[in-house]
Each structure stands twice: as structure tokens, then as C-alpha cells.
Design a protein around this motif. Structure first.
Motif, PDB file in Angstrom:
ATOM      1  N   LEU A  95       7.273 -17.797 -20.385  1.00  0.00           N
ATOM      2  CA  LEU A  95       7.246 -19.367 -20.763  1.00  0.00           C
ATOM      3  C   LEU A  95       9.243 -19.698 -20.187  1.00  0.00           C
ATOM      4  CD1 LEU A  95       5.386 -19.302 -24.080  1.00  0.00           C
ATOM      5  CD2 LEU A  95       5.214 -20.687 -22.037  1.00  0.00           C
ATOM      6  N   GLU A  96       9.769 -18.654 -19.671  1.00  0.00           N
ATOM      7  CA  GLU A  96      10.622 -18.654 -19.649  1.00  0.00           C
ATOM      8  C   GLU A  96      11.663 -18.171 -19.080  1.00  0.00           C
ATOM      9  OE1 GLU A  96      12.977 -15.565 -22.410  1.00  0.00           O
ATOM     10  OE2 GLU A  96      11.964 -16.953 -24.189  1.00  0.00           O
ATOM     11  N   ALA A  97      10.719 -18.368 -17.304  1.00  0.00           N
ATOM     12  CA  ALA A  97      10.629 -18.289 -15.886  1.00  0.00           C
ATOM     13  C   ALA A  97      11.167 -16.758 -15.838  1.00  0.00           C
ATOM     14  CB  ALA A  97      11.132 -19.383 -14.674  1.00  0.00           C
ATOM     15  N   LYS A  98      10.831 -16.071 -16.834  1.00  0.00           N
ATOM     16  CA  LYS A  98      11.509 -13.691 -16.413  1.00  0.00           C
ATOM     17  C   LYS A  98      10.378 -13.416 -16.060  1.00  0.00           C
ATOM     18  CE  LYS A  98      15.143 -15.199 -19.480  1.00  0.00           C
ATOM     19  NZ  LYS A  98      16.047 -14.430 -20.684  1.00  0.00           N
ATOM     20  N   GLY A  99      10.602 -11.959 -16.027  1.00  0.00           N
ATOM     21  CA  GLY A  99       9.360 -11.294 -16.154  1.00  0.00           C
ATOM     22  C   GLY A  99       9.606 -10.217 -14.725  1.00  0.00           C
ATOM     23  N   PRO A 100       8.252  -9.513 -15.015  1.00  0.00           N
ATOM     24  CA  PRO A 100       8.703  -8.611 -13.543  1.00  0.00           C
ATOM     25  C   PRO A 100       8.304  -9.557 -11.868  1.00  0.00           C
ATOM     26  CG  PRO A 100       7.153  -7.999 -14.864  1.00  0.00           C
ATOM     27  CD  PRO A 100       7.060  -9.208 -15.729  1.00  0.00           C
ATOM     28  N   SER A 101       8.002  -9.202 -11.409  1.00  0.00           N
ATOM     29  CA  SER A 101       8.488 -10.262 -10.372  1.00  0.00           C
ATOM     30  C   SER A 101       7.277 -10.536  -9.814  1.00  0.00           C
ATOM     31  CB  SER A 101       9.407  -9.877  -8.782  1.00  0.00           C
ATOM     32  OG  SER A 101       8.599  -8.778  -8.693  1.00  0.00           O
ATOM     33  N   SER A 102       6.436  -9.345  -9.345  1.00  0.00           N
ATOM     34  CA  SER A 102       4.993  -9.814  -9.420  1.00  0.00           C
ATOM     35  C   SER A 102       3.980 -10.735 -10.082  1.00  0.00           C
ATOM     36  CB  SER A 102       4.039  -8.641  -9.319  1.00  0.00           C
ATOM     37  OG  SER A 102       3.688  -7.367 -10.463  1.00  0.00           O
ATOM     38  N   LEU A 103       4.471 -10.410 -10.885  1.00  0.00           N
ATOM     39  CA  LEU A 103       3.998 -11.309 -12.686  1.00  0.00           C
ATOM     40  C   LEU A 103       4.204 -13.002 -11.930  1.00  0.00           C
ATOM     41  CD1 LEU A 103       1.345 -10.984 -14.250  1.00  0.00           C
ATOM     42  CD2 LEU A 103       3.541 -10.537 -16.305  1.00  0.00           C
ATOM     43  N   LEU A 104       5.726 -12.900 -11.709  1.00  0.00           N
ATOM     44  CA  LEU A 104       6.098 -14.038 -11.551  1.00  0.00           C
ATOM     45  C   LEU A 104       5.542 -15.185 -10.764  1.00  0.00           C
ATOM     46  CD1 LEU A 104      10.172 -13.653 -12.648  1.00  0.00           C
ATOM     47  CD2 LEU A 104       8.354 -15.356 -13.636  1.00  0.00           C
ATOM     48  N   ARG A 105       5.584 -14.225 -10.293  1.00  0.00           N
ATOM     49  CA  ARG A 105       4.815 -14.618  -8.214  1.00  0.00           C
ATOM     50  C   ARG A 105       3.721 -15.292  -8.557  1.00  0.00           C
ATOM     51  NH1 ARG A 105       7.835 -10.439  -5.797  1.00  0.00           N
ATOM     52  NH2 ARG A 105       5.669  -9.198  -5.723  1.00  0.00           N
ATOM     53  N   LEU A 106       2.680 -14.201  -9.437  1.00  0.00           N
ATOM     54  CA  LEU A 106       0.718 -15.050 -10.073  1.00  0.00           C
ATOM     55  C   LEU A 106       1.449 -15.638 -10.402  1.00  0.00           C
ATOM     56  CD1 LEU A 106      -1.826 -14.021 -10.137  1.00  0.00           C
ATOM     57  CD2 LEU A 106      -1.250 -13.409 -12.152  1.00  0.00           C
ATOM     58  N   TRP A 107       1.884 -16.166 -11.584  1.00  0.00           N
ATOM     59  CA  TRP A 107       2.292 -17.124 -12.603  1.00  0.00           C
ATOM     60  C   TRP A 107       2.677 -18.229 -11.438  1.00  0.00           C
ATOM     61  CZ3 TRP A 107       0.987 -18.306 -17.153  1.00  0.00           C
ATOM     62  CH2 TRP A 107       1.648 -19.239 -18.047  1.00  0.00           C
ATOM     63  N   GLU A 108       3.927 -18.602 -10.947  1.00  0.00           N
ATOM     64  CA  GLU A 108       4.289 -19.877 -10.228  1.00  0.00           C
ATOM     65  C   GLU A 108       3.160 -20.381  -9.721  1.00  0.00           C
ATOM     66  OE1 GLU A 108       7.821 -18.321  -8.688  1.00  0.00           O
ATOM     67  OE2 GLU A 108       8.893 -18.016 -10.631  1.00  0.00           O
ATOM     68  N   THR A 109       2.440 -19.484  -9.025  1.00  0.00           N
ATOM     69  CA  THR A 109       1.579 -20.169  -7.662  1.00  0.00           C
ATOM     70  C   THR A 109      -0.017 -20.599  -8.656  1.00  0.00           C
ATOM     71  OG1 THR A 109       1.946 -18.067  -6.433  1.00  0.00           O
ATOM     72  CG2 THR A 109       0.321 -18.952  -5.693  1.00  0.00           C
TER      73      THR A 109
ATOM     74  N   TYR B  19       1.214   0.062 -12.860  1.00  0.00           N
ATOM     75  CA  TYR B  19       0.576  -1.468 -12.767  1.00  0.00           C
ATOM     76  C   TYR B  19       2.251  -1.816 -13.065  1.00  0.00           C
ATOM     77  CZ  TYR B  19      -4.168   0.035 -12.446  1.00  0.00           C
ATOM     78  OH  TYR B  19      -5.387  -0.097 -12.281  1.00  0.00           O
ATOM     79  N   GLU B  20       2.863  -2.777 -12.310  1.00  0.00           N
ATOM     80  CA  GLU B  20       4.141  -3.487 -12.797  1.00  0.00           C
ATOM     81  C   GLU B  20       4.452  -4.135 -13.715  1.00  0.00           C
ATOM     82  OE1 GLU B  20       8.380  -3.288 -12.394  1.00  0.00           O
ATOM     83  OE2 GLU B  20       7.020  -1.752 -11.491  1.00  0.00           O
ATOM     84  N   HIS B  21       3.830  -4.800 -13.423  1.00  0.00           N
ATOM     85  CA  HIS B  21       3.541  -6.200 -14.006  1.00  0.00           C
ATOM     86  C   HIS B  21       3.256  -6.330 -15.683  1.00  0.00           C
ATOM     87  CE1 HIS B  21      -0.676  -5.475 -13.373  1.00  0.00           C
ATOM     88  NE2 HIS B  21      -1.379  -6.012 -14.307  1.00  0.00           N
ATOM     89  N   LEU B  22       3.221  -4.504 -16.334  1.00  0.00           N
ATOM     90  CA  LEU B  22       2.966  -4.607 -17.313  1.00  0.00           C
ATOM     91  C   LEU B  22       3.825  -4.612 -18.332  1.00  0.00           C
ATOM     92  CD1 LEU B  22      -0.538  -2.427 -18.011  1.00  0.00           C
ATOM     93  CD2 LEU B  22      -0.287  -4.378 -18.261  1.00  0.00           C
ATOM     94  N   LYS B  23       4.690  -4.606 -17.352  1.00  0.00           N
ATOM     95  CA  LYS B  23       6.438  -4.201 -18.199  1.00  0.00           C
ATOM     96  C   LYS B  23       7.139  -5.649 -18.726  1.00  0.00           C
ATOM     97  CE  LYS B  23       7.449  -0.544 -14.648  1.00  0.00           C
ATOM     98  NZ  LYS B  23       8.494   0.160 -13.952  1.00  0.00           N
ATOM     99  N   VAL B  24       5.802  -6.827 -18.717  1.00  0.00           N
ATOM    100  CA  VAL B  24       6.809  -7.868 -18.936  1.00  0.00           C
ATOM    101  C   VAL B  24       6.745  -8.306 -20.508  1.00  0.00           C
ATOM    102  CG1 VAL B  24       4.151  -9.143 -19.630  1.00  0.00           C
ATOM    103  CG2 VAL B  24       6.060 -10.722 -18.916  1.00  0.00           C
ATOM    104  N   GLU B  25       7.570  -8.584 -21.537  1.00  0.00           N
ATOM    105  CA  GLU B  25       7.838  -8.865 -22.525  1.00  0.00           C
ATOM    106  C   GLU B  25       7.494 -10.089 -23.291  1.00  0.00           C
ATOM    107  OE1 GLU B  25       9.507  -6.537 -24.830  1.00  0.00           O
ATOM    108  OE2 GLU B  25       9.867  -5.465 -22.656  1.00  0.00           O
TER     109      GLU B  25
END
Length: 176
Positions: A158-172, A147-153
Motif C-alpha cells: 500500500l506504500e509502494a514498498k516491498g520485494p521488487s518481484s512482488l512490487l512489479r506484480l502488484w503494479e502490473t 520465494y523472495e516475494h515472501l519477504k514483504v512486510e
């Protein structure tokens, strides 16, 4: 359950509402429900972000449910999901309460034994790296790797950072 629980936990960590290291310090609690049958299923859900695990089907089994799939017909052969007095004779609370209590106690004991074996003092500190899953005949990976998205800090989304899979989900899916 695993995918949804892990994504919700990751998003809440990413926006700063959950503590990724000690879930007991989080501002939002996550309660999971579904396929919670054993001590290991509880442990696994804690690793994916749950604070509490609800169980239903497992307790029906401890009452004597045979999964006749008659729950909504008032003809449950074990008497568990019926009001028909001819069928409820088998559901004697004096005996069934002991079975349910024993199951509940044994399930918690199994989870606690897993925690002790892995050096965990609290459900709140069980992390994805503590659970392994076989991904092929020759290989196992931790939930942290799967679960790559669990590597988020904390606060990263909120700073548009983090695992790419989670960022795509967040931005979408964010509402601007």
C-alpha cells in the motif's frame, strides 16, 4: 500450488490483510488444495501461507484407488467412483472407513511430529525459513530464500514498498 499460495499470501500480507508472523491473527484465511498427500506437504503449505489444507487424492488412495483413470466412465474397477452394483462390492464402508480414519490420523500425526521436531507450537507460526529445499547437488535454500516475494512486510504494498518481484506484480495487476 506452492507458487500461487505463496504469491497470494504475500499480496494479502502486503495489503495488510494477513499477519506474516502469526497467521491465526489474519483477517483472511487461505485454504489450499492440491497434492496434499503427507504430513510434510501440510507443513510445507503452512510455511507458504496456508491456514487449512484440503486433501482428496490421498484419501482416494486410502480407499483403494489404483488410478485406473475411469472415474468419469462409471466403470471404476475398485468401485470408488461408480454406481454399478457389480463394481461397488469392493467398497465396503465397514472396512474402508477404518483405512481412511487410519490414514487421516497418521497424516496429522506426521505433521504434528514435524512441528514438534522444529519447535512449532502452532501451524500459524510455521514460516518459510522452516522449510529447506535442495537447489543443487551442493546447496539447499530455505523457502524464505527461494520465494523472495515472501519477504514483504505487513501493509508494504500500500506504500509502494516491498520485494521488487512482488512490487512489479502488484503494479502490473492492480485496478486503478
Amino acid at each position: 500450488l506452492a507458487e500461487a499460495l505463496s504469491v497470494v499470501h504475500a499480496v494479502l500480507v502486503g495489503v495488510g490483510l494477513r499477519d506474516p508472523n502469526d497467521k491465526s491473527k489474519s483477517k483472511v484465511a487461505l485454504i489450499c488444495s492440491g497434492k496434499v498427500l503427507t504430513g510434510f506437504s501440510m507443513y510445507k503449505n503452512f510455511a507458504l501461507g496456508a491456514d487449512v489444507c484440503n486433501a482428496a487424492r490421498a484419501f482416494l488412495f486410502s480407499l483403494g484407488c489404483i488410478q485406473a483413470l475411469k472415474c468419469n466412465t462409471n466403470t471404476c474397477p475398485t468401485g470408488i467412483t461408480t454406481q454399478d452394483p457389480k463394481l461397488t462390492w469392493g467398497l465396503d464402508p465397514r472396512y474402508k472407513q477404518v483405512r481412511v480414519a487410519n490414514f487421516h490420523r497418521a497424516t496429522f500425526k506426521a505433521c504434528l511430529e514435524l512441528m514438534e521436531a522444529t519447535g512449532m507450537e502452532s501451524w500459524a507460526t510455521i514460516h518459510p525459513r522452516h522449510v529447506m529445499r535442495r537447489v543443487s547437488l551442493e546447496s539447499c535454500k530455505s523457502y524464505h530464500e527461494i520465494y523472495e516475494h515472501l519477504k514483504v512486510e505487513k501493509g508494504e504494498l500500500l506504500e509502494a514498498k516491498g520485494p521488487s518481484s512482488l512490487l512489479r506484480l502488484w503494479e502490473t495487476n492492480t485496478f486503478s
